[in-house]
Design a protein around this motif. Structure first.
Motif, mmCIF file in Angstrom:
data_model
loop_
_atom_site.group_PDB
_atom_site.id
_atom_site.type_symbol
_atom_site.label_atom_id
_atom_site.label_comp_id
_atom_site.label_asym_id
_atom_site.label_seq_id
_atom_site.Cartn_x
_atom_site.Cartn_y
_atom_site.Cartn_z
ATOM 1 N N LEU A 1 0.825 -1.201 0.000
ATOM 2 C CA LEU A 1 0.000 0.000 0.000
ATOM 3 C C LEU A 1 0.859 1.251 0.000
ATOM 4 O O LEU A 1 1.846 1.347 0.734
ATOM 5 C CB LEU A 1 -0.922 0.012 1.218
ATOM 6 N N GLU A 2 0.447 2.203 -0.823
ATOM 7 C CA GLU A 2 1.124 3.492 -0.906
ATOM 8 C C GLU A 2 0.078 4.599 -0.781
ATOM 9 O O GLU A 2 -1.114 4.362 -0.944
ATOM 10 C CB GLU A 2 1.852 3.625 -2.240
ATOM 11 N N ASN A 3 0.556 5.794 -0.511
ATOM 12 C CA ASN A 3 -0.314 6.971 -0.429
ATOM 13 C C ASN A 3 -1.490 6.739 0.523
ATOM 14 O O ASN A 3 -2.629 7.079 0.217
ATOM 15 C CB ASN A 3 -0.833 7.366 -1.819
ATOM 16 N N VAL A 4 -1.198 6.169 1.663
ATOM 17 C CA VAL A 4 -2.246 5.896 2.648
ATOM 18 C C VAL A 4 -2.599 7.191 3.373
ATOM 19 O O VAL A 4 -1.730 7.845 3.956
ATOM 20 C CB VAL A 4 -1.783 4.825 3.662
ATOM 21 N N ASP A 5 -3.860 7.558 3.294
ATOM 22 C CA ASP A 5 -4.374 8.728 4.004
ATOM 23 C C ASP A 5 -4.797 8.264 5.392
ATOM 24 O O ASP A 5 -5.858 7.668 5.562
ATOM 25 C CB ASP A 5 -5.561 9.313 3.238
ATOM 26 N N MET A 6 -3.954 8.512 6.390
ATOM 27 C CA MET A 6 -4.198 8.009 7.740
ATOM 28 C C MET A 6 -5.268 8.818 8.470
ATOM 29 O O MET A 6 -5.107 9.217 9.613
ATOM 30 C CB MET A 6 -2.900 7.990 8.538
ATOM 31 N N GLU B 1 -10.539 3.241 -0.744
ATOM 32 C CA GLU B 1 -10.782 4.624 -1.158
ATOM 33 C C GLU B 1 -9.805 5.610 -0.528
ATOM 34 O O GLU B 1 -9.847 6.796 -0.837
ATOM 35 C CB GLU B 1 -12.219 5.017 -0.816
ATOM 36 N N HIS B 2 -8.905 5.112 0.333
ATOM 37 C CA HIS B 2 -7.981 6.007 1.030
ATOM 38 C C HIS B 2 -6.540 5.518 0.961
ATOM 39 O O HIS B 2 -5.721 5.855 1.823
ATOM 40 C CB HIS B 2 -8.444 6.186 2.479
ATOM 41 N N SER B 3 -6.242 4.701 -0.053
ATOM 42 C CA SER B 3 -4.877 4.247 -0.293
ATOM 43 C C SER B 3 -4.785 3.717 -1.721
ATOM 44 O O SER B 3 -5.803 3.434 -2.349
ATOM 45 C CB SER B 3 -4.479 3.138 0.694
ATOM 46 N N VAL C 1 14.234 -1.816 1.601
ATOM 47 C CA VAL C 1 14.151 -2.187 0.193
ATOM 48 C C VAL C 1 15.576 -2.358 -0.307
ATOM 49 O O VAL C 1 16.354 -1.412 -0.312
ATOM 50 C CB VAL C 1 13.395 -1.117 -0.625
ATOM 51 N N VAL C 2 15.940 -3.582 -0.698
ATOM 52 C CA VAL C 2 17.307 -3.856 -1.134
ATOM 53 C C VAL C 2 17.428 -3.970 -2.648
ATOM 54 O O VAL C 2 18.532 -3.972 -3.178
ATOM 55 C CB VAL C 2 17.873 -5.122 -0.442
ATOM 56 N N GLU C 3 16.301 -4.075 -3.346
ATOM 57 C CA GLU C 3 16.282 -4.038 -4.810
ATOM 58 C C GLU C 3 15.013 -3.303 -5.221
ATOM 59 O O GLU C 3 13.942 -3.571 -4.703
ATOM 60 C CB GLU C 3 16.275 -5.450 -5.392
ATOM 61 N N GLY C 4 15.138 -2.393 -6.172
ATOM 62 C CA GLY C 4 13.978 -1.629 -6.618
ATOM 63 C C GLY C 4 13.689 -0.470 -5.687
ATOM 64 O O GLY C 4 14.528 -0.078 -4.874
ATOM 65 N N THR C 5 12.489 0.083 -5.823
ATOM 66 C CA THR C 5 12.087 1.215 -4.998
ATOM 67 C C THR C 5 10.692 0.979 -4.435
ATOM 68 O O THR C 5 9.867 0.309 -5.065
ATOM 69 C CB THR C 5 12.072 2.527 -5.818
ATOM 70 N N SER C 6 10.463 1.538 -3.270
ATOM 71 C CA SER C 6 9.153 1.424 -2.643
ATOM 72 C C SER C 6 9.015 2.482 -1.572
ATOM 73 O O SER C 6 9.910 2.661 -0.748
ATOM 74 C CB SER C 6 8.965 0.049 -2.005
ATOM 75 N N ASP C 7 7.888 3.166 -1.592
ATOM 76 C CA ASP C 7 7.562 4.116 -0.534
ATOM 77 C C ASP C 7 6.387 3.607 0.287
ATOM 78 O O ASP C 7 5.869 4.300 1.137
ATOM 79 C CB ASP C 7 7.194 5.478 -1.131
ATOM 80 N N GLY C 8 5.967 2.392 0.031
ATOM 81 C CA GLY C 8 4.755 1.883 0.658
ATOM 82 C C GLY C 8 5.004 0.956 1.822
ATOM 83 O O GLY C 8 6.133 0.699 2.222
#
Length: 106
Positions: free
Chosen positions: A9-14, A83-85, A45-52
């Motif tokens: 999950l990314e862009n989670v609106d807490m 609806e919030h992530s 994250v050891v390979e690739g990218t992730s902000d989630g």
């Protein structure tokens, strides 16, 4: 054989909707013997990218996993998260304890 519900999950609106989802999800898992294996926490994250955030929920088998996801109790709270992530949700079967990488070859 265990089965797993996984999400990235990314862009989670807490906000209040996600808080309500978190307060209610454990009750939806209980009847299907689902339990969190990974839920946020530290990740490197050891390979690739992730902000989630990465989440893994274990179930005794695919039947329990699919039953939970289709249950009225989970369907009722699903929009609170969806609806919030943004993210990816996957169902996957586990492997036996003696599984080797080459088992998938044939």
């Amino acid at each position: 054989m265990s089965a797993y519900g996984m999400a990235h999950l990314e862009n989670v609106d807490m906000g209040p909707q996600i808080v309500e989802y978190l307060e209610r999800i454990d009750g939806t898992l209980r009847p299907f013997s689902g339990k969190f294996i990974v839920h946020g926490g530290r990740q490197d994250v050891v390979e690739g990218t992730s902000d989630g955030a990465f989440i893994v929920i274990e179930f005794p088998d695919r039947e329990h996993l699919e039953g939970w996801y289709a249950s009225d109790a989970y369907r009722e709270i699903l929009p609170l998260r969806a609806e919030h992530s943004d993210g990816l949700v996957i169902m996957a079967d586990g492997v036996d304890a003696d599984h080797k990488a080459t088992d998938i070859l044939g």
